[in-house]
Write an enzyme that holds these catalytic residues in place. Structure first.
Site, PDB file in Angstrom:
ATOM      1  N   HIS A  57       0.824  -1.207   0.000  1.00  0.00           N
ATOM      2  CA  HIS A  57       0.000   0.000   0.000  1.00  0.00           C
ATOM      3  C   HIS A  57       0.859   1.258   0.000  1.00  0.00           C
ATOM      4  CE1 HIS A  57      -3.918   1.912   1.765  1.00  0.00           C
ATOM      5  NE2 HIS A  57      -3.330   2.710   0.875  1.00  0.00           N
ATOM      6  N   HIS A  59       1.491   5.204  -2.200  1.00  0.00           N
ATOM      7  CA  HIS A  59       1.072   6.207  -3.190  1.00  0.00           C
ATOM      8  C   HIS A  59       2.331   6.965  -3.610  1.00  0.00           C
ATOM      9  CE1 HIS A  59      -3.286   5.825  -2.156  1.00  0.00           C
ATOM     10  NE2 HIS A  59      -2.793   5.515  -0.965  1.00  0.00           N
ATOM     11  N   ASN A  91      -4.694   6.020  -7.608  1.00  0.00           N
ATOM     12  CA  ASN A  91      -5.202   7.404  -7.638  1.00  0.00           C
ATOM     13  C   ASN A  91      -4.087   8.407  -7.908  1.00  0.00           C
ATOM     14  OD1 ASN A  91      -4.320   6.629  -5.065  1.00  0.00           O
ATOM     15  ND2 ASN A  91      -5.609   8.099  -4.013  1.00  0.00           N
ATOM     16  N   LYS A 143      -8.540  -1.798  -6.597  1.00  0.00           N
ATOM     17  CA  LYS A 143      -8.732  -0.975  -5.399  1.00  0.00           C
ATOM     18  C   LYS A 143      -9.986  -0.136  -5.570  1.00  0.00           C
ATOM     19  CE  LYS A 143      -7.750   1.481  -1.647  1.00  0.00           C
ATOM     20  NZ  LYS A 143      -6.562   2.345  -1.509  1.00  0.00           N
ATOM     21  N   HIS A 198      -5.767  -0.498   5.761  1.00  0.00           N
ATOM     22  CA  HIS A 198      -5.598   0.379   6.938  1.00  0.00           C
ATOM     23  C   HIS A 198      -6.749   0.391   7.944  1.00  0.00           C
ATOM     24  CE1 HIS A 198      -7.965   2.882   4.308  1.00  0.00           C
ATOM     25  NE2 HIS A 198      -6.938   3.397   3.630  1.00  0.00           N
ATOM     26  N   ASP A 274       0.616   2.752   3.622  1.00  0.00           N
ATOM     27  CA  ASP A 274      -0.190   3.853   3.080  1.00  0.00           C
ATOM     28  C   ASP A 274       0.695   5.097   2.933  1.00  0.00           C
ATOM     29  OD1 ASP A 274      -2.290   5.292   2.063  1.00  0.00           O
ATOM     30  OD2 ASP A 274      -3.334   5.552   3.962  1.00  0.00           O
ATOM     31  N   HIS A 278       3.051  14.280   1.099  1.00  0.00           N
ATOM     32  CA  HIS A 278       2.818  15.657   0.667  1.00  0.00           C
ATOM     33  C   HIS A 278       3.986  16.473   1.189  1.00  0.00           C
ATOM     34  CE1 HIS A 278      -1.410  14.826  -0.361  1.00  0.00           C
ATOM     35  NE2 HIS A 278      -1.494  14.182   0.782  1.00  0.00           N
ATOM     36  N   GLY A 290      -2.803  12.594   4.541  1.00  0.00           N
ATOM     37  CA  GLY A 290      -1.771  11.663   4.106  1.00  0.00           C
ATOM     38  C   GLY A 290      -0.420  12.017   4.685  1.00  0.00           C
TER      39      GLY A 290
END
Length: 404
Positions: A57, A59, A91, A143, A198, A274, A278, A290
């Site tokens: 997991h 991003h 995403n 997902k 999560h 996860d 940022h 996040g």
């Protein structure tokens, strides 16, 4: 490559062995293996050697949001944290909800990763089950977001959800609270494996525990931040109220304890970070959900070992073996002959503090700053090649994973 003097766990028993890797695979695990003239030798100096961590997991923000992170910097953070395989979420920009976008993303990111990687496909609110059929063998899972998302990825139409479940090999879900129960009901009705991302509350752990008692193929993940942090940390000061915001939100200390118990008793199957970076200036400017995590996940979970919250054997199961097994990722997750030579050498006696100065993620901050780590990654090896050691990186050797 020959890795000497490795301390490993073999069915819970500590052993000192050598590990020989040839043609990317582990070919021998034994005491006092002789080297050949052309063999690179690394001495583990009786430090623990673990299988490479498999993180299902992440991003990585690439393409479309690469000012926050990109495949290269994200994979460097993985290598530094002992993660040799990661799975990227859909995403990004554009969202990965068609075969064409998936293929384009794969092409864009080829040759940019220090570690091995895979992709999740995204379920769309407009019911893209026909696209899911085309890519089912090219991705880890489908997902879907049942609670919150960006763009077109929040799926609320029940017919769309039904079609996504029917046409996927395994469904990974962002679900919170009662939606966890709802996702389990879909998995039961359509006899489809379910991977719940999560978990964050005691209630959700109990939903999964009951599903497993029924014999359902339901798997659950927890993040290090939901294990170690809670709403007290969020409310510590004005800065933490901005930085420590994520989806799902951090919950209570009681929820922390329930998650640890679920991890110990087998209700929770995996650790997924996860990793959702940022830039710190973005986080402090306006409410943004996040946080970065992949760089510190192993050393935080080793902290859990030191605090007797989890055994080292269980850590290996939930961070290496089970993620690869659940998603049928080929040759990953074990220190066994025939498996990929993915190794992490860890100094579990290191008790220095985590600090942002050493970070490689573009985010340039960590929710664990100032925390005493439970151990430190010394060297990360990918398929028999050293990719990280002593704060240095060696070659972009990552490639896309394959499946059983």
């Amino acid at each position: 490559m020959l890795v000497k003097n490795c301390k490993i766990l073999d069915k819970g028993i500590e052993k000192i062995v050598d590990i020989l890797i040839e043609n990317e695979k582990i070919v021998k695990i034994d005491k006092n293996i002789d080297r050949c003239d052309d063999t690179e030798v690394i001495d583990a100096n009786k430090n623990f050697v673990l299988p490479g961590i498999v993180d299902l997991h992440t991003h990585m923000r690439d393409p479309g949001l690469s000012q926050k992170e990109d495949f290269t910097t994200g994979s460097m953070a993985c290598a530094k944290g002992g993660v040799t395989t990661f799975v990227d979420m859909p995403n990004t920009v554009p969202a990965v909800i068609t075969e064409k976008i998936l293929d384009e993303k794969k092409e864009i990111l080829k040759g940019k990763s220090y570690v091995d990687y895979g992709f999740n496909f995204g379920g769309s609110k407009n019911d893209n089950s026909s696209e899911i059929c085309k890519v089912v063998d090219k991705v880890v899972a489908t997902k879907i977001f049942l609670n919150v998302s960006t763009g077109d990825m929040l799926v609320t139409d029940e017919n769309a959800i039904v079609n996504i479940f029917k046409n996927s090999k395994i469904v990974a879900v962002h679900a919170e609270g009662e939606m966890v129960k709802k996702a389990i009901e879909f998995a039961k009705k359509y006899n489809k494996p379910l991977y719940l991302c999560h978990l964050s509350t005691e209630e959700e752990v109990n939903f999964v525990r009951e599903a497993k008692k029924e014999g359902l193929e339901v798997y659950a993940e927890v993040t290090p931040h939901h294990l170690f942090l809670n709403d007290n940390d969020v409310n510590r000061n004005e800065k933490s109220k901005m930085l420590l915001r994520t989806k799902p939100e951090l919950k209570t200390k009681k929820d922390n304890e329930a998650l640890w118990e679920g991890l110990r008793d087998g209700t929770i199957d995996t650790i997924g970070t996860d990793h959702a970076p940022h830039l710190i200036e973005e986080k402090l400017k306006k409410l943004t959900f996040g946080m970065p995590s992949v760089e510190n996940s192993l050393e935080m979970m080793l902290k859990g070992v030191k605090e007797n919250k989890i055994t080292l054997q269980r850590l290996i199961e939930v961070m290496c073996t089970s993620p690869a097994k659940i998603m049928k990722i080929k040759n990953k997750g074990k220190l066994e002959v025939g498996y990929d030579g993915d190794l992490v050498i860890v100094d579990i006696n290191d008790s220095t503090k985590i600090d942002k100065e050493s970070l490689v993620t573009k985010a340039n901050w960590t929710p664990y700053e100032g925390v005493v780590r439970g151990g430190k990654v010394l060297t990360t090896i990918l398929r028999g090649k050293k990719i990280y050691s002593d704060n240095k990186f060696y070659g972009i050797n990552g490639r896309e994973i394959s499946y059983e």
